[in-house]
Write a protein that holds these residues in place. Structure first.
Motif, mmCIF file in Angstrom:
data_model
loop_
_atom_site.group_PDB
_atom_site.id
_atom_site.type_symbol
_atom_site.label_atom_id
_atom_site.label_comp_id
_atom_site.label_asym_id
_atom_site.label_seq_id
_atom_site.Cartn_x
_atom_site.Cartn_y
_atom_site.Cartn_z
ATOM 1 N N SER A 1 0.687 -0.886 -0.358
ATOM 2 C CA SER A 1 0.243 0.249 -0.190
ATOM 3 C C SER A 1 1.035 1.383 -0.351
ATOM 4 O O SER A 1 2.518 1.451 0.254
ATOM 5 C CB SER A 1 -1.020 0.026 1.110
ATOM 6 N N ALA A 2 0.670 2.485 -0.532
ATOM 7 C CA ALA A 2 1.095 3.630 -0.485
ATOM 8 C C ALA A 2 -0.329 4.520 -0.306
ATOM 9 O O ALA A 2 -1.043 4.772 -0.723
ATOM 10 C CB ALA A 2 1.350 4.240 -1.956
ATOM 11 N N ASN A 3 -0.046 5.407 0.770
ATOM 12 C CA ASN A 3 -0.568 5.976 1.491
ATOM 13 C C ASN A 3 0.040 7.734 1.671
ATOM 14 O O ASN A 3 1.001 7.584 2.374
ATOM 15 C CB ASN A 3 -1.246 6.031 2.915
ATOM 16 N N ASN A 4 -0.988 8.659 1.426
ATOM 17 C CA ASN A 4 -1.330 9.922 1.792
ATOM 18 C C ASN A 4 -1.800 10.330 3.444
ATOM 19 O O ASN A 4 -2.917 9.529 3.515
ATOM 20 C CB ASN A 4 -1.559 11.160 0.673
ATOM 21 N N GLN A 5 -0.901 10.537 4.252
ATOM 22 C CA GLN A 5 -1.999 11.716 5.270
ATOM 23 C C GLN A 5 -3.229 12.248 4.692
ATOM 24 O O GLN A 5 -3.129 13.886 4.124
ATOM 25 C CB GLN A 5 -1.050 12.103 6.355
ATOM 26 N N LEU A 6 -4.380 12.679 5.231
ATOM 27 C CA LEU A 6 -5.316 13.134 5.015
ATOM 28 C C LEU A 6 -5.056 14.109 6.073
ATOM 29 O O LEU A 6 -4.981 14.190 7.511
ATOM 30 C CB LEU A 6 -6.881 12.626 4.587
ATOM 31 N N ASN A 7 -5.169 15.728 5.469
ATOM 32 C CA ASN A 7 -5.430 16.021 6.248
ATOM 33 C C ASN A 7 -7.039 17.126 6.732
ATOM 34 O O ASN A 7 -7.923 17.440 6.618
ATOM 35 C CB ASN A 7 -4.766 18.110 5.722
#
Length: 177
Positions: free
Chosen positions: A171-177
């Motif tokens: 998995s590749a993930n960005n933190q949500l703001n």
């Protein structure tokens, strides 16, 4: 041989200071850690889909999803969950009307060997192949069943989950703001 006086005196002082320290102190000096190597966000993707990619780009790359779900998040507005046969893509929708087309990818995952990372790693590959492709994980970037490669600048991570030394999920993930 000519010596620059600015460097000569400190060098003598340093030599005297180090050689006159008691052995317990001389060997307890901290060793500088090697610099942390972040994985570039441009290397965080699966099946040609990259973090931050727009919804329209995703559909041009892999087509329309088999299943679409939508949820209202307390923190981040509308989130979309697109399910493909071998890939799961999650998107964050910008505020405003009719913005689904402008949604951007914040998470991509797979449990299929048909989908590879941008470096060619697939489900079924060995842990050692992951390390050859992305480097030795650092700090808390590894557990018995996971390796995390992060990019703190973009608050993102590439995660490999293992069973019996083989990749079972990526998995590749960005933190949500």
């Amino acid at each position: 041989m000519l010596l620059n006086r600015r460097f000569f005196v400190p060098a003598i002082f340093l030599t005297i200071a180090v050689t006159t320290l008691p052995p317990a102190i001389a060997f307890s000096a901290p060793v500088a850690a090697s610099p942390v190597r972040e994985v570039s966000i441009s290397r965080m993707g699966l099946g040609g889909i990259k973090l931050g990619m727009k919804a329209a780009q995703v559909q041009r790359k892999v087509g329309k999803p088999l299943k679409v779900e939508s949820e209202n998040s307390r923190c981040c507005g509308v989130l979309l969950h697109w399910q493909y046969s071998d890939l799961e893509v999650r998107l964050e929708v910008p505020e405003g009307r009719n913005q689904e087309r402008n949604a951007s990818v914040y998470s991509i995952s797979t449990r299929s060997a048909k989908v590879a990372t941008l470096e060619g790693i697939r489900v079924g590959d060995r842990r050692s192949k992951v390390i050859r492709a992305y480097g030795e994980p650092y700090g808390s970037g590894t557990t018995e069943d996971r390796i995390f490669y992060s990019n703190d600048t973009s608050a993102s991570a590439l995660v490999f989950r293992f069973k019996d030394d083989r990749v079972v999920e990526i998995s590749a993930n960005n933190q949500l703001n």
